[in-house]
Design a protein around this motif. Structure first.
Motif, PDB file in Angstrom:
ATOM      1  N   UNK A   1       0.820  -1.224   0.000  1.00  8.61           N
ATOM      2  CA  UNK A   1       0.000   0.000   0.000  1.00  8.61           C
ATOM      3  C   UNK A   1       0.850   1.269   0.000  1.00  8.61           C
ATOM      4  N   UNK A   2       2.165   1.126  -0.013  1.00 12.60           N
ATOM      5  CA  UNK A   2       3.069   2.264  -0.118  1.00 12.60           C
ATOM      6  C   UNK A   2       4.282   1.817  -0.906  1.00 12.60           C
ATOM      7  N   UNK A   3       5.090   2.767  -1.339  1.00 13.48           N
ATOM      8  CA  UNK A   3       6.231   2.418  -2.188  1.00 13.48           C
ATOM      9  C   UNK A   3       7.451   3.255  -1.826  1.00 13.48           C
ATOM     10  N   UNK A   4       8.631   2.635  -1.960  1.00 14.65           N
ATOM     11  CA  UNK A   4       9.899   3.319  -1.754  1.00 14.65           C
ATOM     12  C   UNK A   4      10.708   3.274  -3.043  1.00 14.65           C
ATOM     13  N   UNK A   5      11.621   4.229  -3.167  1.00  6.57           N
ATOM     14  CA  UNK A   5      12.536   4.272  -4.303  1.00  6.57           C
ATOM     15  C   UNK A   5      13.952   4.082  -3.823  1.00  6.57           C
ATOM     16  N   UNK A   6      14.843   3.774  -4.772  1.00  6.08           N
ATOM     17  CA  UNK A   6      16.227   3.454  -4.414  1.00  6.08           C
ATOM     18  C   UNK A   6      17.234   4.554  -4.692  1.00  6.08           C
ATOM     19  N   UNK A   7      17.027   5.341  -5.694  1.00  4.30           N
ATOM     20  CA  UNK A   7      18.066   6.278  -6.154  1.00  4.30           C
ATOM     21  C   UNK A   7      17.521   7.707  -6.205  1.00  4.30           C
ATOM     22  N   UNK A   8      17.532   8.428  -5.059  1.00  2.00           N
ATOM     23  CA  UNK A   8      18.042   8.031  -3.746  1.00  2.00           C
ATOM     24  C   UNK A   8      16.991   7.260  -2.953  1.00  2.00           C
ATOM     25  N   UNK A   9      17.379   6.638  -1.828  1.00  6.14           N
ATOM     26  CA  UNK A   9      16.394   5.963  -0.978  1.00  6.14           C
ATOM     27  C   UNK A   9      15.362   6.970  -0.485  1.00  6.14           C
ATOM     28  N   UNK A  10      14.085   6.686  -0.718  1.00  7.67           N
ATOM     29  CA  UNK A  10      13.058   7.675  -0.382  1.00  7.67           C
ATOM     30  C   UNK A  10      11.691   7.025  -0.390  1.00  7.67           C
ATOM     31  N   UNK A  11      10.726   7.726   0.172  1.00  7.47           N
ATOM     32  CA  UNK A  11       9.327   7.319   0.106  1.00  7.47           C
ATOM     33  C   UNK A  11       8.721   7.943  -1.139  1.00  7.47           C
ATOM     34  N   UNK A  12       8.056   7.141  -1.944  1.00  4.23           N
ATOM     35  CA  UNK A  12       7.457   7.643  -3.174  1.00  4.23           C
ATOM     36  C   UNK A  12       6.035   8.159  -2.915  1.00  4.23           C
ATOM     37  N   UNK A  13       5.576   9.127  -3.698  1.00  6.57           N
ATOM     38  CA  UNK A  13       4.203   9.643  -3.551  1.00  6.57           C
ATOM     39  C   UNK A  13       3.192   8.661  -4.115  1.00  6.57           C
ATOM     40  N   UNK A  14       3.004   7.552  -3.409  1.00  9.94           N
ATOM     41  CA  UNK A  14       2.133   6.465  -3.879  1.00  9.94           C
ATOM     42  C   UNK A  14       1.343   5.905  -2.699  1.00  9.94           C
ATOM     43  N   UNK A  15       0.088   5.577  -2.934  1.00  9.04           N
ATOM     44  CA  UNK A  15      -0.704   4.846  -1.967  1.00  9.04           C
ATOM     45  C   UNK A  15      -1.014   5.610  -0.693  1.00  9.04           C
ATOM     46  N   UNK A  16      -1.097   4.865   0.428  1.00 15.46           N
ATOM     47  CA  UNK A  16      -1.563   5.440   1.687  1.00 15.46           C
ATOM     48  C   UNK A  16      -0.587   6.454   2.271  1.00 15.46           C
ATOM     49  N   UNK A  17       0.670   6.397   1.845  1.00 15.89           N
ATOM     50  CA  UNK A  17       1.668   7.329   2.367  1.00 15.89           C
ATOM     51  C   UNK A  17       2.042   8.399   1.347  1.00 15.89           C
ATOM     52  N   UNK A  18       1.184   8.625   0.371  1.00 12.57           N
ATOM     53  CA  UNK A  18       1.497   9.541  -0.733  1.00 12.57           C
ATOM     54  C   UNK A  18       1.814  10.947  -0.261  1.00 12.57           C
ATOM     55  N   UNK A  19       1.181  11.389   0.812  1.00 15.55           N
ATOM     56  CA  UNK A  19       1.377  12.767   1.270  1.00 15.55           C
ATOM     57  C   UNK A  19       2.518  12.893   2.283  1.00 15.55           C
ATOM     58  N   UNK A  20       3.221  11.786   2.573  1.00 18.49           N
ATOM     59  CA  UNK A  20       4.252  11.791   3.609  1.00 18.49           C
ATOM     60  C   UNK A  20       5.671  11.779   3.054  1.00 18.49           C
ATOM     61  N   UNK A  21       5.808  11.873   1.750  1.00 14.01           N
ATOM     62  CA  UNK A  21       7.110  11.673   1.124  1.00 14.01           C
ATOM     63  C   UNK A  21       8.195  12.599   1.664  1.00 14.01           C
ATOM     64  N   UNK A  22       7.820  13.804   2.101  1.00 13.76           N
ATOM     65  CA  UNK A  22       8.826  14.757   2.576  1.00 13.76           C
ATOM     66  C   UNK A  22       8.997  14.710   4.093  1.00 13.76           C
ATOM     67  N   UNK A  23       8.458  13.690   4.742  1.00 11.62           N
ATOM     68  CA  UNK A  23       8.521  13.602   6.200  1.00 11.62           C
ATOM     69  C   UNK A  23       9.434  12.499   6.719  1.00 11.62           C
TER      70      UNK A  23
END
Length: 247
Positions: A186-208
């Motif tokens: 239900x959420x997604x992370x990216x690798x380059x750089x390691x980060x939270x992606x704006x996807x799913x239930x955590x879409x609005x938390x990417x900058x936190x």
């Protein structure tokens, strides 16, 4: 101190992350085992006695040894006097309120027990043994953007990418303290750089959330996630825990 720690338990930066590493095989020594058991509470000793597998018992004992000794030294409290509380979904925290608040998280896998401590914000830590290939479970637990990224990775690099994604996802779930109530797809992370992606239930938390990937040994992968708004790089001090008889 009962266990020999490095003389400096934190960097000058109060927001730094201290990462402590322990080889659970050291607990095979009766001297180390006895020292560790002497630090446990009655409830922890009872729980330890219920482990039927030696390796699982050593992981539990090593985690408690790390947490009680390092946190005790950081707070100026005897290791056995440290009291823990559990969050709504079972995430451990200090029962004692500190200023600034001290956050920590434990993780273990075959051949490694680790502890992360910081005052920057809620922290999640995951360590994995990279000798096992588990690419087949990506389709079951990864989110669509992660599956696509993994499939686009050259075949020879897919195992490393899988373990990086897996540890990043686990570290986020552990930092949030939501346990299995937050499904991994239900959420997604990216690798380059390691980060939270704006996807799913955590879409609005990417900058936190701030993420860091590490390789503490040649066969282990680790990820640390810290709630820091806005997300910012945090220095990490990594060291091995000194046990009795070790240099």
């Amino acid at each position: 101190m009962i266990i020999g720690l490095a003389s400096t338990l934190a960097t000058d930066d109060s927001a730094a992350i201290d990462l402590w590493l322990l080889d659970p095989a050291a607990l095979a020594s009766s001297a180390v085992h006895n020292v560790a058991c002497a630090l446990l509470s009655a409830a922890e000793l009872e729980r330890f006695a219920r482990f039927q597998h030696v390796e699982s018992g050593r992981h539990f004992l090593g985690g408690r040894l790390l947490a009680r000794t390092v946190l005790g030294a950081r707070l100026g409290v005897a290791p056995r006097d440290i009291a823990f509380a559990l969050g709504p979904h079972g995430k451990p925290a200090l029962a004692l309120e500190t200023r600034p608040r001290l956050h920590f998280n434990l993780s273990h896998t075959r051949g490694l027990v680790a502890l992360a401590i910081t005052t920057a914000g809620e922290v999640g830590l995951d360590v994995e043994d990279c000798r096992a290939r588990r690419l087949d479970i990506a389709d079951r637990f990864f989110a669509p953007p992660e599956i696509a990224a993994l499939r686009a990775t050259p075949e020879g690099e897919q195992a490393a990418a899988f373990h990086a994604l897996w540890t990043l996802k686990e570290s986020f779930v552990k930092a949030r303290g939501t346990g299995l109530s937050l499904a991994l797809d239900t959420f997604a992370v990216g690798l380059h750089p390691p980060r939270l992606l704006p996807f799913g239930v955590a879409a609005t938390e990417a900058d936190q959330w701030h993420f860091t990937c590490l390789s503490p040994t040649s066969s282990h992968r680790a990820a640390i996630c810290v709630h820091a708004s806005p997300a910012r790089p945090l220095p990490i001090v990594s060291r091995w825990f000194a046990l009795p008889g070790q240099n």
